[in-house]
Design an enzyme around this catalytic site. Structure first.
Site, short mmCIF file in Angstrom:
data_model
loop_
_atom_site.label_atom_id
_atom_site.label_comp_id
_atom_site.label_asym_id
_atom_site.label_seq_id
_atom_site.Cartn_x
_atom_site.Cartn_y
_atom_site.Cartn_z
CB SER A 183 -8.70 -3.04 -3.14
OG SER A 183 -8.79 -1.97 -2.23
CG HIS A 211 -9.68 -4.80 -7.03
ND1 HIS A 211 -8.42 -5.26 -7.36
CD2 HIS A 211 -9.50 -3.61 -6.41
CE1 HIS A 211 -7.51 -4.40 -6.92
NE2 HIS A 211 -8.14 -3.38 -6.36
CE LYS A 242 -7.55 -1.70 -9.41
NZ LYS A 242 -6.24 -1.21 -8.99
C1 LIG Z 1 -11.37 -0.09 -5.73
C2 LIG Z 1 -10.47 0.83 -6.49
N1 LIG Z 1 -10.99 1.96 -7.02
C3 LIG Z 1 -10.23 2.81 -7.72
C4 LIG Z 1 -8.90 2.57 -7.93
C5 LIG Z 1 -8.09 3.56 -8.72
O1 LIG Z 1 -7.94 3.07 -10.01
P1 LIG Z 1 -6.96 3.82 -11.03
O2 LIG Z 1 -5.64 3.17 -10.89
O3 LIG Z 1 -7.60 3.60 -12.36
O4 LIG Z 1 -6.96 5.25 -10.65
C6 LIG Z 1 -8.31 1.42 -7.42
C7 LIG Z 1 -6.86 1.18 -7.63
O5 LIG Z 1 -6.13 0.71 -6.82
C8 LIG Z 1 -9.12 0.52 -6.68
O6 LIG Z 1 -8.59 -0.58 -6.15
#
Ligand SMILES: Cc1ncc(COP(=O)(O)O)c(C=O)c1O
Length: 395
Positions: A183, A211, A242
């Site tokens: 990310s 992502h 997302k």
């Molecule tokens: C790679 C990754 N995993 C998990 C999450 C967490 O997602 P959520 O907003 O559904 O808790 C994010 C959010 O930024 C993320 O970028």
């Protein structure tokens, strides 16, 4: 009332302000999209959201959310196993499993919760989790929570992963954890190598595709589809917050036995309420829309290539990659925050990231491209970047 904690934290945040690293929240007054209304600013172009397909304000997604709200009400007022499971959850989970190519899926209120629930419930002292150093904070915390032994390998270093797998031979289960798309850097996991190593060492592959779902692969099915490896990843976790509508929610997808076990044992599932109906209905509509519109994923790719090329032409050096996360390294946190503020003054909303979100000295502006951006939007953004680059001496 004890005032010590508030006084200490107040002094620390005052120091963040002095050092120019304080995060100011910007308040939006309308729906998320390529352009939004921001309190005190009017309309600004968004280059900072995970709304990769523009589904957050898509009429079909809003209609799906409204229909579910009308049909099921605000929520179940219960966790799933007590009396909190709707037929809608089953329908959504079947659609998500189909999308990512696994036998089953289980939704959570966030991908954070899905990640937190995985290693702690399926591993114990006899097992090992082997995690990429740049994995998302939710994976890092999930690993901290579980009783398995932990190994962290340098980012995408396949020789180090191989070594960690060799050294942990004899453990009951080895779980290799990686983001599909990282990310903060926007690069893609070396999934073919990871899968090959895991097969060689009889390890389990867990990919967090938050992502990548809706983003990578010809039909947006994620990192596995991108590499032609659908069916080869053991467990996929991902978010509904997302590309898949942008509301909230997450899921774990994998073999039916794994999913059923999570229903029995995963703590965020057992002790926390189900995904609210409106969120589930919106996400189900988003999955349906994605399946019917692969051309949106192609457009996202075209927009990304265009924006990367334009930023390079005007003198920036985006980090290498072919995902819609386009980071530009600036070094100091205060520099990234100043750059983001100047861009906002020019009508472009793009966030600067610094420590502790990224390591010290690697602060950055992270652009995120959407299929909903028009060429005019991207040209407008790049022109603002050109001017700010000159003003701050960045180009
Ligand atoms: C790679 C990754 N995993 C998990 C999450 C967490 O997602 P959520 O907003 O559904 O808790 C994010 C959010 O930024 C993320 O970028």
């Amino acid at each position: 009332m004890n005032e010590g904690l508030a006084r200490r934290l107040g002094a620390e945040t005052a120091r963040f302000r002095e050092e120019g690293v304080y995060k100011r929240l910007n308040h939006l007054e309308g729906p998320q999209g390529p352009r939004v209304r921001m309190e005190g600013r009017g309309e600004v172009l968004v280059l900072s959201s995970n709304d990769y397909l523009g589904l957050a304000s898509r009429p079909e997604v809003i209609a799906g959310a409204k229909a579910a709200l009308d049909r099921h009400g605000a929520g179940t007022a219960s966790v799933r196993f007590i009396c909190g499971t709707l037929a809608l959850h089953r329908e959504l989970e079947a659609a998500l499993a189909r999308l990512v190519g696994t036998a089953a899926a289980l939704t959570y209120v966030s991908c954070w919760a899905a990640n937190e629930g995985l290693p702690a419930s399926v591993l114990d002292e006899e097992d090992v989790v082997i995690s990429d150093a740049l994995n998302h904070a939710s994976i890092i915390d999930s690993v901290r929570l579980c009783r398995a032994q932990r190994r962290v390998f340098p980012h995408s270093d396949m020789a180090a992963l191989d070594e960690a797998l060799r050294e942990t031979r004899g453990a009951r289960t080895r779980l290799v954890a990686t983001d599909g798309v990282f990310s903060m850097d926007g690069d893609t996991a070396r999934l073919p190598d990871i899968v090959e190593l895991a097969r060689k060492h009889d390890a389990v592959v867990w990919v967090d595709d938050s992502h990548a779902t809706g983003v990578l692969g010809p039909r947006g099915r994620g990192t596995a589809e991108h590499y032609g490896l659908i069916g080869e990843v053991d467990v996929v976790t991902s978010t509904l917050g997302k590309a898949l509508g942008g509301a909230a929610g997450g899921f774990t997808a994998g073999p039916a036995e794994v999913v059923d076990y999570l229903v029995q044992r995963s703590r965020p599932q057992l002790f926390s309420n189900a995904l609210p109906p409106a969120v589930a209905g919106g996400a189900l509509a988003a999955v349906g829309w994605l399946e019917a519109h692969p051309e949106a994923v192609a457009r996202l790719g075209e927009n990304t290539r265009y924006c990367r090329a334009r930023l390079s032409e005007i003198g920036f050096r985006p980090m290498e990659g072919d995902t819609p996360i386009v980071p530009i390294l600036l070094g100091e946190t205060s520099k990234a925050i100043r750059c983001s503020e100047r861009l906002l003054d020019r009508g472009v909303f793009v966030t600067g990231f610094g420590y502790p979100v990224v390591p010290q000295g690697t602060a950055r502006i992270r652009c995120q491209i959407s299929a909903a951006h028009t060429r005019e939007d991207l040209d407008f953004a790049c022109e603002a970047f050109r001017k700010v680059g000159v003003e701050l001496g960045l180009t």
